[in-house]
Design a protein around this motif. Structure first.
Motif, PDB file in Angstrom:
ATOM      1  N   GLU A   4      -7.271 -28.992   5.430  1.00 55.44           N
ATOM      2  CA  GLU A   4      -7.468 -27.958   4.420  1.00 55.44           C
ATOM      3  C   GLU A   4      -8.107 -26.705   5.030  1.00 55.44           C
ATOM      4  N   ASP A   5      -9.027 -26.909   5.964  1.00 55.15           N
ATOM      5  CA  ASP A   5      -9.640 -25.762   6.655  1.00 55.15           C
ATOM      6  C   ASP A   5      -8.601 -24.911   7.376  1.00 55.15           C
ATOM      7  N   VAL A   6      -7.588 -25.577   7.938  1.00 55.13           N
ATOM      8  CA  VAL A   6      -6.561 -24.823   8.665  1.00 55.13           C
ATOM      9  C   VAL A   6      -5.949 -23.800   7.724  1.00 55.13           C
ATOM     10  N   TYR A   7      -5.568 -24.271   6.530  1.00 55.84           N
ATOM     11  CA  TYR A   7      -4.936 -23.361   5.566  1.00 55.84           C
ATOM     12  C   TYR A   7      -5.947 -22.330   5.055  1.00 55.84           C
ATOM     13  N   VAL A   8      -7.031 -22.837   4.506  1.00 47.68           N
ATOM     14  CA  VAL A   8      -7.956 -21.959   3.782  1.00 47.68           C
ATOM     15  C   VAL A   8      -8.602 -20.954   4.735  1.00 47.68           C
ATOM     16  N   ASN A   9      -9.097 -21.410   5.868  1.00 49.96           N
ATOM     17  CA  ASN A   9      -9.803 -20.486   6.757  1.00 49.96           C
ATOM     18  C   ASN A   9      -8.840 -19.545   7.475  1.00 49.96           C
ATOM     19  N   SER A  10      -7.661 -20.046   7.855  1.00 53.73           N
ATOM     20  CA  SER A  10      -6.704 -19.157   8.520  1.00 53.73           C
ATOM     21  C   SER A  10      -6.274 -18.049   7.571  1.00 53.73           C
ATOM     22  N   ARG A  11      -6.005 -18.416   6.317  1.00 53.12           N
ATOM     23  CA  ARG A  11      -5.558 -17.398   5.354  1.00 53.12           C
ATOM     24  C   ARG A  11      -6.705 -16.474   4.953  1.00 53.12           C
ATOM     25  N   SER A  12      -7.902 -17.028   4.804  1.00 52.76           N
ATOM     26  CA  SER A  12      -9.053 -16.192   4.427  1.00 52.76           C
ATOM     27  C   SER A  12      -9.363 -15.167   5.505  1.00 52.76           C
ATOM     28  N   GLU A  13      -9.248 -15.593   6.769  1.00 54.38           N
ATOM     29  CA  GLU A  13      -9.577 -14.691   7.880  1.00 54.38           C
ATOM     30  C   GLU A  13      -8.390 -13.826   8.298  1.00 54.38           C
ATOM     31  N   GLY A  14      -7.173 -14.325   8.062  1.00 53.91           N
ATOM     32  CA  GLY A  14      -5.978 -13.624   8.562  1.00 53.91           C
ATOM     33  C   GLY A  14      -5.455 -12.515   7.661  1.00 53.91           C
ATOM     34  N   PHE A  15      -5.651 -12.658   6.354  1.00 52.93           N
ATOM     35  CA  PHE A  15      -5.145 -11.644   5.415  1.00 52.93           C
ATOM     36  C   PHE A  15      -6.235 -10.633   5.078  1.00 52.93           C
ATOM     37  N   GLY A  16      -5.823  -9.379   4.889  1.00 55.72           N
ATOM     38  CA  GLY A  16      -6.741  -8.342   4.427  1.00 55.72           C
ATOM     39  C   GLY A  16      -6.905  -8.379   2.912  1.00 55.72           C
ATOM     40  N   SER A  17      -7.797  -7.548   2.405  1.00 56.64           N
ATOM     41  CA  SER A  17      -8.169  -7.681   0.988  1.00 56.64           C
ATOM     42  C   SER A  17      -7.040  -7.262   0.034  1.00 56.64           C
ATOM     43  N   GLY A  39       0.829  -1.198   0.000  1.00 59.38           N
ATOM     44  CA  GLY A  39       0.000   0.000   0.000  1.00 59.38           C
ATOM     45  C   GLY A  39       0.859   1.242   0.000  1.00 59.38           C
ATOM     46  N   SER A  40       0.205   2.392  -0.103  1.00 56.82           N
ATOM     47  CA  SER A  40       0.922   3.671  -0.185  1.00 56.82           C
ATOM     48  C   SER A  40       0.304   4.699   0.747  1.00 56.82           C
ATOM     49  N   SER A  41      -0.471   4.254   1.734  1.00 60.84           N
ATOM     50  CA  SER A  41      -1.149   5.215   2.602  1.00 60.84           C
ATOM     51  C   SER A  41      -1.261   4.731   4.051  1.00 60.84           C
ATOM     52  N   THR A  42      -0.741   3.535   4.343  1.00 63.05           N
ATOM     53  CA  THR A  42      -0.824   2.929   5.677  1.00 63.05           C
ATOM     54  C   THR A  42      -2.265   2.607   6.072  1.00 63.05           C
ATOM     55  N   GLU A  43      -3.201   2.739   5.120  1.00 62.97           N
ATOM     56  CA  GLU A  43      -4.603   2.445   5.443  1.00 62.97           C
ATOM     57  C   GLU A  43      -4.915   0.957   5.425  1.00 62.97           C
ATOM     58  N   THR A  44      -4.034   0.124   4.842  1.00 60.10           N
ATOM     59  CA  THR A  44      -4.340  -1.309   4.824  1.00 60.10           C
ATOM     60  C   THR A  44      -3.894  -2.004   6.120  1.00 60.10           C
ATOM     61  N   SER A  45      -3.351  -1.239   7.083  1.00 59.50           N
ATOM     62  CA  SER A  45      -3.010  -1.814   8.392  1.00 59.50           C
ATOM     63  C   SER A  45      -4.254  -2.416   9.043  1.00 59.50           C
ATOM     64  N   TYR A  46      -4.067  -3.574   9.677  1.00 60.01           N
ATOM     65  CA  TYR A  46      -5.182  -4.200  10.401  1.00 60.01           C
ATOM     66  C   TYR A  46      -5.495  -3.416  11.679  1.00 60.01           C
ATOM     67  N   PHE A  47      -4.510  -2.681  12.207  1.00 59.54           N
ATOM     68  CA  PHE A  47      -4.633  -2.135  13.556  1.00 59.54           C
ATOM     69  C   PHE A  47      -5.178  -0.717  13.649  1.00 59.54           C
ATOM     70  N   LYS A  48      -4.654   0.207  12.862  1.00 54.66           N
ATOM     71  CA  LYS A  48      -5.036   1.604  13.052  1.00 54.66           C
ATOM     72  C   LYS A  48      -4.674   2.433  11.840  1.00 54.66           C
ATOM     73  N   LYS A  49      -5.188   3.647  11.802  1.00 53.92           N
ATOM     74  CA  LYS A  49      -4.831   4.583  10.737  1.00 53.92           C
ATOM     75  C   LYS A  49      -3.894   5.640  11.301  1.00 53.92           C
TER      76      LYS A  49
END
Ligand code: GLN
Length: 446
Positions: free
Chosen positions: A313-326, A103-113
């Motif tokens: 498979e759920d471990v991989y797919v669900n952890s990555r789906s829930e853990g990564f931002g868009s 990113g180029s604005s720090t807005e994709t941080s999970y924690f804060k802006k």
């Protein structure tokens, strides 16, 4: 260090630069320095510094601003961090950033802006937005950032500070959470050029733990600081001064040209004809490398694991789906696509070929010039939300910084004026391993 924390606590509600403060650890280190005999002290002993949160720090939470690493306490420190510690600098904590530096604005941080230090309605830039805003707000005199496609230079420019992306290989990447391994570099962010050179002195050098780190000797980067720049030859690429760059920023570059001429340099227009393809090439290469590097986040080895699992498979797919931002998911999908059988030749291989053309453009200019001068970013700091609406427009904003990473060259941002109260950064690009000359010119300009 103590008054540093007081000031950080006073200003954090406005700036939101830190993900983690390491007050107890920092105060203990400072106390040790206080109690050491003066003769044992290094020149930078006791100076506070902030660390971007994608640089691992032993036993201090390191998140890369991702939910995926919300609880990750590394068992070792990055080489750059170890070097800072042995130079006596004291880490105050970990700074906010775009998730995995995407990113180029720090807005994709999970924690804060994080807010821009000059105007809290504007973004601090990114991905090293916390590192830049914190230095500009006076919370720390220096920080480390990382730059894969402009992430040190653009936030430095948006916050009116000095940011250096060193030559690829100058600083060890060991312990930098990998985004795009052929582009990533750690570098210093400071208020002055001289401070910047001193921090680069502390973190540079060969590291057996990073096979891409250079074996060249590390010079003292302050060597040429204060020497005049008479006879220096500077090129301004015409592709960097087009309509897409805000008129106030083009004007600031023209003023910088006049200053350099008054200091005795000669300045000419030059051309980097293939730099215009930099963004397209970057998003293929960087995303491909990211899709491979981020495979390690599987819900088993590091950080976040989904609660919602009934098989492997759920471990991989669900952890990555829930853990990564868009934004991270977008890069993984783009990268996986360009590396797939049937598309590799059309995308990844082709991008590598165009990358070589860009490298050759720079080589040609550096046959006749010492430095390249231009803007860092086509705009000053923008409003929150502007980067999210349309990823392609957002990606194009990095067109002036990305070619430098593709060529592995050193690039820096130095403050060079204002547009409607917001800082403008001037970019200096040097030849490989020529950071000394960049500091010489930047110091003369500053
Ligand atoms: N803005 C670019 C990106 O999103 C560059 C980021 C960086 O240099 N880490 O990939």
């Amino acid at each position: 260090v103590k008054s540093g924390f007081d000031y950080i606590k006073e200003t954090e509600p406005t700036i939101d630069a830190f993900i983690t403060l390491s007050e107890e650890k920092a105060l203990a280190e400072a106390k040790k320095i206080d109690e050491s005999p003066r003769s044992d002290l290094t020149p930078l002993a006791g100076i506070p510094i902030g660390i971007k949160d994608n640089i691992v720090t032993k036993a201090v939470l390191t998140t890369a601003a991702s939910k995926m690493l919300y609880n990750f306490n590394p068992i070792y420190s990055a080489t750059a961090v170890e070097k800072l510690e042995s130079a006596g600098l004291v880490s105050m904590g970990k700074l906010n950033m775009d998730e995995f530096a995407m990113g180029s604005s720090t807005e994709t941080s999970y924690f804060k802006k994080t807010k821009n230090a000059w105007d809290q309605t504007k973004v601090p830039g990114g991905s090293s937005g916390g590192s830049a805003a914190s230095v500009a707000a006076g919370q720390v005199p220096a920080s480390l950032g990382s730059d894969t496609g402009g992430s040190i230079r653009q936030p430095a420019s948006f916050n009116g500070i000095v940011g250096m992306k060193p030559t690829y290989g100058r600083v060890s990447r060991y312990g930098l959470i990998a985004f795009s391994s052929s582009l990533d570099q750690i570098g210093p962010m400071t208020r002055t050029v001289e401070d910047n050179a001193m921090i680069l002195n502390a973190i540079s050098g060969h590291d057996a733990k990073d096979s891409t780190s250079s074996r060249r000797d590390t010079p003292d980067f302050t060597n040429l600081i204060g020497q005049d720049i008479k006879g220096m030859k500077i090129g301004v690429p015409k592709e960097f001064m087009g309509e897409g760059v805000h008129p106030d920023i083009r004007q600031a570059v023209k003023e910088a040209v006049k200053t350099f001429e008054a200091l005795g340099a000669t300045v000419d227009e030059v051309s980097l004809p293939n730099a215009v393809y930099g963004v397209e090439v970057y998003y293929i290469i960087a995303s491909s490398e990211a899709s491979s590097n981020l495979q390690r986040f599987d819900g088993i080895r590091y950080g976040y694991r989904s609660e919602n699992i009934s098989n492997l498979e759920d471990v991989y797919v669900n952890s990555r789906s829930e853990g990564f931002g868009s934004e991270v998911k977008r890069r993984i999908m783009l990268g996986t696509f360009s590396l797939s059988a049937g598309f590799y030749d059309a995308y990844f291989r082709k991008a590598g070929q165009v990358r070589t053309l860009i490298v050759n453009d720079f080589k040609k200019v550096f046959e006749n010039y010492d430095l390249i001068l231009g803007p860092v970013s086509p705009t000053v700091a923008f409003e929150f939300g502007a980067a999210q609406d349309d990823p392609i427009t957002a990606y194009m904003r990095d067109i002036l910084t990305i070619p430098v990473n593709l060529a592995g060259l050193p690039g820096m941002s130095v403050p060079g004026g204002f547009s409607e109260g917001l800082p403008i950064g001037i970019q200096l690009i040097g030849n490989h391993f020529d950071e000394e000359k960049m500091y010489q010119a930047a110091y003369a300009f500053e």
